[in-house]
Design an enzyme around this catalytic site. Structure first.
Site, PDB file in Angstrom:
ATOM      1  N   VAL A  38       0.825  -1.216   0.000  1.00 14.76           N
ATOM      2  CA  VAL A  38       0.000   0.000   0.000  1.00 14.76           C
ATOM      3  C   VAL A  38       0.859   1.266   0.000  1.00 14.76           C
ATOM      4  CG1 VAL A  38      -0.272   0.127   2.537  1.00 14.76           C
ATOM      5  CG2 VAL A  38      -2.047   1.076   1.042  1.00 14.76           C
ATOM      6  N   ARG A  39       2.075   1.152   0.535  1.00 13.50           N
ATOM      7  CA  ARG A  39       2.952   2.332   0.552  1.00 13.50           C
ATOM      8  C   ARG A  39       3.307   2.761  -0.883  1.00 13.50           C
ATOM      9  NH1 ARG A  39       7.201   5.334   2.669  1.00 13.50           N
ATOM     10  NH2 ARG A  39       7.147   6.882   1.024  1.00 13.50           N
ATOM     11  N   SER A  86       0.311  14.272  16.244  1.00 10.48           N
ATOM     12  CA  SER A  86      -0.381  14.171  14.948  1.00 10.48           C
ATOM     13  C   SER A  86      -1.341  12.995  15.044  1.00 10.48           C
ATOM     14  CB  SER A  86       0.615  13.914  13.803  1.00 10.48           C
ATOM     15  OG  SER A  86       1.109  12.580  13.890  1.00 10.48           O
ATOM     16  N   TYR A 130      -1.312  10.519  13.167  1.00 13.18           N
ATOM     17  CA  TYR A 130      -0.453   9.335  13.039  1.00 13.18           C
ATOM     18  C   TYR A 130       0.123   8.945  14.405  1.00 13.18           C
ATOM     19  CZ  TYR A 130       4.091   7.148  13.073  1.00 13.18           C
ATOM     20  OH  TYR A 130       5.150   6.372  13.425  1.00 13.18           O
ATOM     21  N   HIS A 131       0.750   9.932  15.084  1.00  8.16           N
ATOM     22  CA  HIS A 131       1.368   9.593  16.377  1.00  8.16           C
ATOM     23  C   HIS A 131       0.300   9.102  17.367  1.00  8.16           C
ATOM     24  CE1 HIS A 131       4.777  12.087  14.756  1.00  8.16           C
ATOM     25  NE2 HIS A 131       5.493  11.202  15.413  1.00  8.16           N
ATOM     26  N   GLN A 153      10.598   4.085  18.528  1.00  5.69           N
ATOM     27  CA  GLN A 153      11.746   4.441  17.696  1.00  5.69           C
ATOM     28  C   GLN A 153      11.771   5.945  17.423  1.00  5.69           C
ATOM     29  OE1 GLN A 153      13.850   2.121  14.158  1.00  5.69           O
ATOM     30  NE2 GLN A 153      11.906   2.891  13.449  1.00  5.69           N
ATOM     31  N   THR A 172      15.237  22.913   4.538  1.00  5.58           N
ATOM     32  CA  THR A 172      13.928  23.370   5.008  1.00  5.58           C
ATOM     33  C   THR A 172      13.782  23.176   6.517  1.00  5.58           C
ATOM     34  OG1 THR A 172      13.076  21.167   4.515  1.00  5.58           O
ATOM     35  CG2 THR A 172      12.779  22.853   2.801  1.00  5.58           C
ATOM     36  N   TYR A 196      11.938  23.921   9.755  1.00  6.29           N
ATOM     37  CA  TYR A 196      10.616  24.464  10.084  1.00  6.29           C
ATOM     38  C   TYR A 196      10.743  25.333  11.344  1.00  6.29           C
ATOM     39  CZ  TYR A 196       8.826  20.726   6.973  1.00  6.29           C
ATOM     40  OH  TYR A 196       8.571  19.882   5.915  1.00  6.29           O
ATOM     41  N   VAL A 222       1.980  22.079  14.375  1.00  2.00           N
ATOM     42  CA  VAL A 222       1.793  22.683  15.693  1.00  2.00           C
ATOM     43  C   VAL A 222       2.661  21.867  16.647  1.00  2.00           C
ATOM     44  CG1 VAL A 222       0.149  23.183  17.535  1.00  2.00           C
ATOM     45  CG2 VAL A 222      -0.549  23.420  15.123  1.00  2.00           C
TER      46      VAL A 222
HETATM   47  P1  NAD Z   1       7.370   2.492   5.199  1.00  2.00           P
HETATM   48  O1  NAD Z   1       6.166   3.255   4.775  1.00  2.00           O
HETATM   49  O2  NAD Z   1       8.598   2.617   4.390  1.00  2.00           O
HETATM   50  O3  NAD Z   1       7.014   0.938   5.330  1.00  2.00           O
HETATM   51  C1  NAD Z   1       5.824   0.460   5.874  1.00  2.00           C
HETATM   52  C2  NAD Z   1       5.411  -0.767   5.072  1.00  2.00           C
HETATM   53  O4  NAD Z   1       4.214  -1.318   5.643  1.00  2.00           O
HETATM   54  C3  NAD Z   1       5.086  -0.443   3.616  1.00  2.00           C
HETATM   55  O5  NAD Z   1       5.805  -1.276   2.741  1.00  2.00           O
HETATM   56  C4  NAD Z   1       3.585  -0.666   3.506  1.00  2.00           C
HETATM   57  O6  NAD Z   1       3.175  -1.129   2.227  1.00  2.00           O
HETATM   58  C5  NAD Z   1       3.326  -1.682   4.605  1.00  2.00           C
HETATM   59  N1  NAD Z   1       1.947  -1.635   5.154  1.00  2.00           N
HETATM   60  C6  NAD Z   1       1.270  -0.564   5.618  1.00  2.00           C
HETATM   61  N2  NAD Z   1       0.046  -0.921   6.020  1.00  2.00           N
HETATM   62  C7  NAD Z   1      -0.051  -2.273   5.824  1.00  2.00           C
HETATM   63  C8  NAD Z   1      -1.073  -3.231   6.052  1.00  2.00           C
HETATM   64  N3  NAD Z   1      -2.269  -2.871   6.554  1.00  2.00           N
HETATM   65  N4  NAD Z   1      -0.834  -4.530   5.753  1.00  2.00           N
HETATM   66  C9  NAD Z   1       0.382  -4.902   5.240  1.00  2.00           C
HETATM   67  N5  NAD Z   1       1.372  -4.038   4.990  1.00  2.00           N
HETATM   68  C10 NAD Z   1       1.169  -2.730   5.289  1.00  2.00           C
HETATM   69  O7  NAD Z   1       7.651   2.904   6.714  1.00  2.00           O
HETATM   70  P2  NAD Z   1       9.014   2.753   7.560  1.00  2.00           P
HETATM   71  O8  NAD Z   1       9.703   4.059   7.544  1.00  2.00           O
HETATM   72  O9  NAD Z   1       9.723   1.537   7.177  1.00  2.00           O
HETATM   73  O10 NAD Z   1       8.408   2.574   9.011  1.00  2.00           O
HETATM   74  C11 NAD Z   1       8.137   1.263   9.493  1.00  2.00           C
HETATM   75  C12 NAD Z   1       7.577   1.340  10.909  1.00  2.00           C
HETATM   76  O11 NAD Z   1       8.523   1.967  11.759  1.00  2.00           O
HETATM   77  C13 NAD Z   1       6.285   2.140  11.022  1.00  2.00           C
HETATM   78  O12 NAD Z   1       5.418   1.481  11.908  1.00  2.00           O
HETATM   79  C14 NAD Z   1       6.724   3.451  11.610  1.00  2.00           C
HETATM   80  O13 NAD Z   1       5.703   4.015  12.387  1.00  2.00           O
HETATM   81  C15 NAD Z   1       7.924   3.054  12.449  1.00  2.00           C
HETATM   82  N6  NAD Z   1       8.909   4.148  12.568  1.00  2.00           N
HETATM   83  C16 NAD Z   1       9.550   4.639  11.456  1.00  2.00           C
HETATM   84  C17 NAD Z   1      10.476   5.672  11.609  1.00  2.00           C
HETATM   85  C18 NAD Z   1      11.204   6.283  10.452  1.00  2.00           C
HETATM   86  O14 NAD Z   1      11.941   7.267  10.669  1.00  2.00           O
HETATM   87  N7  NAD Z   1      11.070   5.777   9.242  1.00  2.00           N
HETATM   88  C19 NAD Z   1      10.737   6.175  12.896  1.00  2.00           C
HETATM   89  C20 NAD Z   1      10.062   5.649  13.992  1.00  2.00           C
HETATM   90  C21 NAD Z   1       9.151   4.628  13.832  1.00  2.00           C
HETATM   91  N1  USQ Z   2      11.273  19.022  10.190  1.00  2.00           N
HETATM   92  C1  USQ Z   2      11.870  20.176   9.682  1.00  2.00           C
HETATM   93  N2  USQ Z   2      12.087  20.217   8.349  1.00  2.00           N
HETATM   94  C2  USQ Z   2      11.774  19.204   7.499  1.00  2.00           C
HETATM   95  C3  USQ Z   2      11.181  18.035   8.028  1.00  2.00           C
HETATM   96  C4  USQ Z   2      10.948  17.991   9.380  1.00  2.00           C
HETATM   97  O1  USQ Z   2      12.180  21.107  10.410  1.00  2.00           O
HETATM   98  O2  USQ Z   2      11.995  19.343   6.296  1.00  2.00           O
HETATM   99  C5  USQ Z   2      11.052  18.922  11.646  1.00  2.00           C
HETATM  100  C6  USQ Z   2       9.602  18.632  12.040  1.00  2.00           C
HETATM  101  O3  USQ Z   2       8.859  19.830  12.177  1.00  2.00           O
HETATM  102  C7  USQ Z   2       9.785  17.877  13.342  1.00  2.00           C
HETATM  103  C8  USQ Z   2      11.113  17.146  13.168  1.00  2.00           C
HETATM  104  O4  USQ Z   2      11.783  17.802  12.092  1.00  2.00           O
HETATM  105  O5  USQ Z   2       9.945  18.784  14.396  1.00  2.00           O
HETATM  106  C9  USQ Z   2      10.958  15.677  12.820  1.00  2.00           C
HETATM  107  O6  USQ Z   2      10.119  15.570  11.679  1.00  2.00           O
HETATM  108  P1  USQ Z   2      10.247  14.320  10.687  1.00  2.00           P
HETATM  109  O7  USQ Z   2       9.352  14.572   9.517  1.00  2.00           O
HETATM  110  O8  USQ Z   2      11.651  14.024  10.429  1.00  2.00           O
HETATM  111  O9  USQ Z   2       9.703  13.135  11.603  1.00  2.00           O
HETATM  112  P2  USQ Z   2       8.267  12.829  12.179  1.00  2.00           P
HETATM  113  O10 USQ Z   2       7.180  13.553  11.490  1.00  2.00           O
HETATM  114  O11 USQ Z   2       8.330  12.968  13.659  1.00  2.00           O
HETATM  115  O12 USQ Z   2       8.081  11.297  11.790  1.00  2.00           O
HETATM  116  C10 USQ Z   2       9.174  10.396  11.583  1.00  2.00           C
HETATM  117  C11 USQ Z   2       8.617   9.154  10.907  1.00  2.00           C
HETATM  118  C12 USQ Z   2       7.616   8.493  11.848  1.00  2.00           C
HETATM  119  C13 USQ Z   2       8.267   8.248  13.197  1.00  2.00           C
HETATM  120  C14 USQ Z   2       8.871   9.510  13.777  1.00  2.00           C
HETATM  121  C15 USQ Z   2       9.720   9.236  15.008  1.00  2.00           C
HETATM  122  O13 USQ Z   2       7.983   9.493   9.680  1.00  2.00           O
HETATM  123  O14 USQ Z   2       7.176   7.269  11.281  1.00  2.00           O
HETATM  124  O15 USQ Z   2       7.303   7.744  14.085  1.00  2.00           O
HETATM  125  O16 USQ Z   2       9.781  10.077  12.815  1.00  2.00           O
HETATM  126  S1  USQ Z   2       9.543  10.524  16.219  1.00  2.00           S
HETATM  127  O17 USQ Z   2       9.861  11.808  15.575  1.00  2.00           O
HETATM  128  O18 USQ Z   2      10.453  10.216  17.275  1.00  2.00           O
HETATM  129  O19 USQ Z   2       8.162  10.501  16.639  1.00  2.00           O
END
Ligand code: NAD
Ligand code: USQ
Length: 382
Positions: A34-35, A179, A181-182, A208, A253, A255, A327
């Site tokens: 789905v991603r 958010s 999401y969070h 994480q 960028t 923010y 926010v």
């Molecule tokens: P990603 O979007 O690259 O990968 C997620 C994968 O899950 C995708 O391939 C998607 O197709 C699959 N998916 C989503 N919904 C599904 C469903 N209902 N059934 C089966 N597959 C499904 O994301 P990522 O960056 O690899 O993140 C993976 C996990 O780690 C997430 O749960 C995210 O919240 C967590 N996480 C990521 C980060 C980060 O910085 N990337 C940081 C902290 C936590």
């Molecule tokens: N930010 C900027 N400029 C950018 C992008 C982000 O200043 O171009 C700032 C955001 O405002 C925020 C911080 O950087 O304050 C982090 O933002 P991010 O987009 O890097 O990360 P976030 O939205 O928090 O989400 C990512 C992953 C999510 C994971 C989360 C871990 O997408 O899946 O859960 O990091 S955490 O941040 O610890 O919640």
């Protein structure tokens, strides 16, 4: 060990599936793909041209002789989850398979609902199926440091001891997510904790931080195994975005003021943390929380590090402070604990000049694929 990696076609999941396979574990991937569909609907794309999941898994097998089983399916489908657990019989279930972008969840009502239905339903399905089919398996669930928000006290690993009116208890740490999401991750946390309590399941919630980097030993130097690297305003995350912006001469960028502090980790540590959690399972009935990050940085601090690394690579990197679309607190106290994974053997890869320069050269290699129109934020929280 038999380890099921849900979300194994994604950024963290693909790197983890290969790492675990290379370490001799028996691995299967579940992913609905789905991603890739969400990218297509938003008109965004990974910096790297990634192969299809079928080609990826087949190439891994041809190259290493190791086999990864593949189930293409959506874990919001309960019968699919039941069938996989029944036939494949995992010992550990690593759950990455969720909608993971905060901006995606803030686009509008539909995206908020899509995010929470995908995340909360998928996790509930896993919990019910584990209770019915494999109650001894260990759920290793990806949570996020963002569940805690930005409190004005130290952040503990999941629990805090509170004294109140002469009594004391160890309670779940307060959650102030930023958010929809969070928030979905907080809902998951509550559901998993409750399932461990009532059914005696075992689970580890890995809160994480933001992941950076792209190369792991298994995905490097092989175009057919290359990992995705997001730079767009919806799925791209802070440090990865800054390196790609620097590579194409786009001002970084930041923010607002850029004082927003978060925990960060190298993707090479993500994969290791998952292995540590799997091979040291929680006890029956235990709901364990580990904070999975290695260092804390402010966003402006990261931008300045990328600017410096860019200069050394001959790039002229500008930093721009753009109006914050979110926010969130821009100046705040932040001090989170992260000792539990290190106590179990994690040796962190701290952010170094060499990692930044390798990420910059990686971004330069693919810079012609960048769509500049997908960099500035378009989704606002207000
Ligand atoms: P990603 O979007 O690259 O990968 C997620 C994968 O899950 C995708 O391939 C998607 O197709 C699959 N998916 C989503 N919904 C599904 C469903 N209902 N059934 C089966 N597959 C499904 O994301 P990522 O960056 O690899 O993140 C993976 C996990 O780690 C997430 O749960 C995210 O919240 C967590 N996480 C990521 C980060 C980060 O910085 N990337 C940081 C902290 C936590
Ligand atoms: N930010 C900027 N400029 C950018 C992008 C982000 O200043 O171009 C700032 C955001 O405002 C925020 C911080 O950087 O304050 C982090 O933002 P991010 O987009 O890097 O990360 P976030 O939205 O928090 O989400 C990512 C992953 C999510 C994971 C989360 C871990 O997408 O899946 O859960 O990091 S955490 O941040 O610890 O919640």
């Amino acid at each position: 060990m038999k380890i099921l990696v849900i979300g194994g076609d994604g950024y963290c999941g693909w790197a983890t599936a290969l790492y675990l396979s290379e370490r001799g574990h028996e691995v299967a991937i579940v992913d609905s793909l789905v991603r890739r569909h969400w990218d297509a609907t938003l008109g965004v794309d990974t910096l790297t041209p990634i192969a299809s999941i079928h080609q990826r898994v087949q190439h891994w097998n041809e190259k290493t002789g190791r086999k990864i089983d593949l189930f293409v399916g959506d874990i919001t489908d309960y019968q699919l989850v039941r069938n996989i657990l029944k036939t494949w019989e995992p010992e550990s279930i690593v759950h990455f398979g969720e909608q993971r972008s905060a901006p995606f969840s803030m686009i509008d009502r539909d995206h908020a609902v899509m995010t929470q239905v995908d995340n909360v339903t998928g996790t509930l399905n896993l919990l019910f199926a584990m209770h019915e089919i494999c109650p001894d398996a260990h759920l290793v669930k990806l949570g996020t440091m963002g569940e805690y928000g930005q409190p004005n006290i130290d952040i503990e690993e999941g629990y805090i001891t509170i004294k109140h009116n002469g009594r004391e208890d160890r309670l779940p740490y307060p959650m102030q997510p930023g958010s929809f999401y969070h928030l979905s991750k907080v809902h998951d946390t509550h559901n998993i904790r409750f399932a461990c309590k009532i059914w005696g399941l075992r689970a580890t919630d890995l809160n994480q931080g933001v992941v950076y980097g792209v190369l792991t030993d298994e995905t490097a130097n092989d175009d057919k195994l290359v990992n995705r690297l997001d730079y767009d305003h919806v799925f791209g995350t802070a440090l990865n975005r800054f390196c790609i912006q620097a590579a194409i001469g786009h001002p970084l960028t930041v923010y607002g003021t850029g004082g927003q502090t978060r925990g960060y980790l190298d993707i090479r540590d993500t994969v290791r943390c998952i292995e540590i959690a799997c091979t040291n399972p929680a006890d029956k009935g235990e709901f364990r929380v580990f904070n999975q990050f290695t260092e804390q940085f402010g966003v402006l601090q990261l931008a300045e590090m990328v600017q410096k690394a860019g200069k050394e690579a001959g790039l002229n990197v500008e930093i721009s402070h753009i109006q914050n679309p979110r926010v969130e607190k821009e100046e705040h106290y932040y001090n989170a604990k992260n000792t539990l994974l290190q106590d179990l053997g994690l040796k962190p890869h701290n952010l170094s000049d060499s990692l930044l320069s390798s990420l910059l050269s990686f971004a330069i290699r693919y810079k012609d694929r960048v769509d500049r129109g997908q960099i500035l934020p378009k989704v606002t929280w207000r």
